[in-house]
Structures are given as structure tokens and as C-alpha cells.
Design a protein around this motif. Structure first.
Motif, PDB file in Angstrom:
ATOM      1  N   ARG A 129      -5.258  23.692 -18.159  1.00 44.22           N
ATOM      2  CA  ARG A 129      -5.303  24.030 -16.729  1.00 44.22           C
ATOM      3  C   ARG A 129      -3.944  24.459 -16.196  1.00 44.22           C
ATOM      4  NH1 ARG A 129     -10.011  23.090 -14.185  1.00 44.22           N
ATOM      5  NH2 ARG A 129      -8.960  23.106 -12.186  1.00 44.22           N
ATOM      6  N   LYS A 130      -2.868  23.847 -16.685  1.00 41.37           N
ATOM      7  CA  LYS A 130      -1.544  24.155 -16.142  1.00 41.37           C
ATOM      8  C   LYS A 130      -1.071  25.567 -16.469  1.00 41.37           C
ATOM      9  CE  LYS A 130       0.776  21.445 -19.737  1.00 41.37           C
ATOM     10  NZ  LYS A 130       1.651  20.274 -19.884  1.00 41.37           N
ATOM     11  N   THR A 131      -1.661  26.199 -17.476  1.00 38.50           N
ATOM     12  CA  THR A 131      -1.305  27.584 -17.799  1.00 38.50           C
ATOM     13  C   THR A 131      -2.443  28.560 -17.514  1.00 38.50           C
ATOM     14  OG1 THR A 131      -1.962  27.351 -20.124  1.00 38.50           O
ATOM     15  CG2 THR A 131       0.358  26.906 -19.581  1.00 38.50           C
ATOM     16  N   GLY A 132      -3.594  28.048 -17.107  1.00 39.02           N
ATOM     17  CA  GLY A 132      -4.739  28.902 -16.800  1.00 39.02           C
ATOM     18  C   GLY A 132      -5.677  29.136 -17.966  1.00 39.02           C
ATOM     19  N   SER A 133      -5.260  28.723 -19.153  1.00 41.07           N
ATOM     20  CA  SER A 133      -6.156  28.841 -20.310  1.00 41.07           C
ATOM     21  C   SER A 133      -5.765  27.800 -21.355  1.00 41.07           C
ATOM     22  CB  SER A 133      -6.106  30.241 -20.927  1.00 41.07           C
ATOM     23  OG  SER A 133      -4.858  30.463 -21.545  1.00 41.07           O
ATOM     24  N   GLY A 134      -6.764  27.408 -22.100  1.00 43.42           N
ATOM     25  CA  GLY A 134      -6.590  26.449 -23.187  1.00 43.42           C
ATOM     26  C   GLY A 134      -7.800  26.625 -24.070  1.00 43.42           C
ATOM     27  N   PHE A 135      -8.592  25.585 -24.211  1.00 44.77           N
ATOM     28  CA  PHE A 135      -9.859  25.738 -24.907  1.00 44.77           C
ATOM     29  C   PHE A 135     -10.847  26.457 -23.998  1.00 44.77           C
ATOM     30  CE2 PHE A 135      -7.964  22.235 -27.283  1.00 44.77           C
ATOM     31  CZ  PHE A 135      -8.145  22.694 -28.568  1.00 44.77           C
ATOM     32  N   LEU A 136     -10.630  26.366 -22.698  1.00 47.29           N
ATOM     33  CA  LEU A 136     -11.446  27.044 -21.682  1.00 47.29           C
ATOM     34  C   LEU A 136     -10.523  27.904 -20.825  1.00 47.29           C
ATOM     35  CD1 LEU A 136     -13.479  23.863 -20.700  1.00 47.29           C
ATOM     36  CD2 LEU A 136     -14.324  25.757 -22.085  1.00 47.29           C
ATOM     37  N   GLU A 137     -11.101  28.796 -20.043  1.00 45.40           N
ATOM     38  CA  GLU A 137     -10.332  29.640 -19.124  1.00 45.40           C
ATOM     39  C   GLU A 137     -10.455  29.097 -17.701  1.00 45.40           C
ATOM     40  OE1 GLU A 137      -8.423  32.331 -19.995  1.00 45.40           O
ATOM     41  OE2 GLU A 137      -8.904  31.794 -22.076  1.00 45.40           O
ATOM     42  N   TYR A 138      -9.369  29.167 -16.940  1.00 49.18           N
ATOM     43  CA  TYR A 138      -9.359  28.651 -15.566  1.00 49.18           C
ATOM     44  C   TYR A 138      -8.882  29.752 -14.632  1.00 49.18           C
ATOM     45  CZ  TYR A 138      -9.776  24.416 -18.222  1.00 49.18           C
ATOM     46  OH  TYR A 138     -10.229  23.474 -19.105  1.00 49.18           O
ATOM     47  N   ARG A 139      -9.510  29.839 -13.515  1.00 49.86           N
ATOM     48  CA  ARG A 139      -9.164  30.822 -12.484  1.00 49.86           C
ATOM     49  C   ARG A 139      -8.447  30.109 -11.347  1.00 49.86           C
ATOM     50  NH1 ARG A 139     -10.412  34.769 -15.476  1.00 49.86           N
ATOM     51  NH2 ARG A 139     -12.557  35.113 -16.111  1.00 49.86           N
ATOM     52  N   GLY A 140      -7.412  30.746 -10.814  1.00 52.15           N
ATOM     53  CA  GLY A 140      -6.591  30.237  -9.722  1.00 52.15           C
ATOM     54  C   GLY A 140      -7.310  29.566  -8.668  1.00 52.15           C
TER      55      GLY A 140
END
Length: 76
Positions: free
Chosen positions: A65-76
Motif C-alpha cells: 500500500r505504501k508504494t501503490g503496488s505489491g501483491f495487489l494494486e492500490y489506487r490513490g
């Protein structure tokens, strides 16, 4: 199974969140470091060997979450 399926099945089984979402929330850099430390501290048992996929995510800077992607994608 893919990441989304594992997390969805974990949710369905009553867990608060799936393992991949949890690692992304805590930060893949943090969870990978803890995994490596635990693995080494208890004698390097094969069943607890840190995942190469987890290592790759950290090397790619996909920290969750802190970079916007990891195993999943996160939107602002």
C-alpha cells in the motif's frame, strides 16, 4: 491459486484479511525481513523458507500500500 483467490478464500474462511493483503498492508519489505529473520533464527526449516516471489516484490520496490503496488494494486 492466484493472489486474489487465496485472499478471497481466506476471507470466506473467516479471516480478517488474506495473507497477501496483510503483507501489502504491513509492507512487503517489513514482512520479508521478518520472514528471513525468523527462518534463520529457528534453524532454517524448509517449510518456513521465505518466498522468492516475496523477495522479488521487495527488489522491485513493490512494497504494498505504501508504494501503490505489491501483491495487489492500490489506487490513490
Amino acid at each position: 491459486a492466484d493472489v486474489e483467490t487465496v485472499d478471497r478464500l481466506s476471507d470466506a474462511a473467516g479471516f480478517t484479511m488474506g495473507p497477501f493483503r496483510l503483507m501489502d498492508l504491513n509492507g512487503n519489505d517489513v514482512t520479508y525481513t521478518v520472514s528471513c529473520s525468523l527462518y534463520n533464527a529457528i534453524g532454517r526449516p524448509a517449510r518456513l523458507k521465505p518466498s522468492t516471489l516475496h523477495q522479488l516484490k521487495v527488489e522491485q520496490g513493490a512494497l504494498g500500500r505504501k508504494t501503490g503496488s505489491g501483491f495487489l494494486e492500490y489506487r490513490g
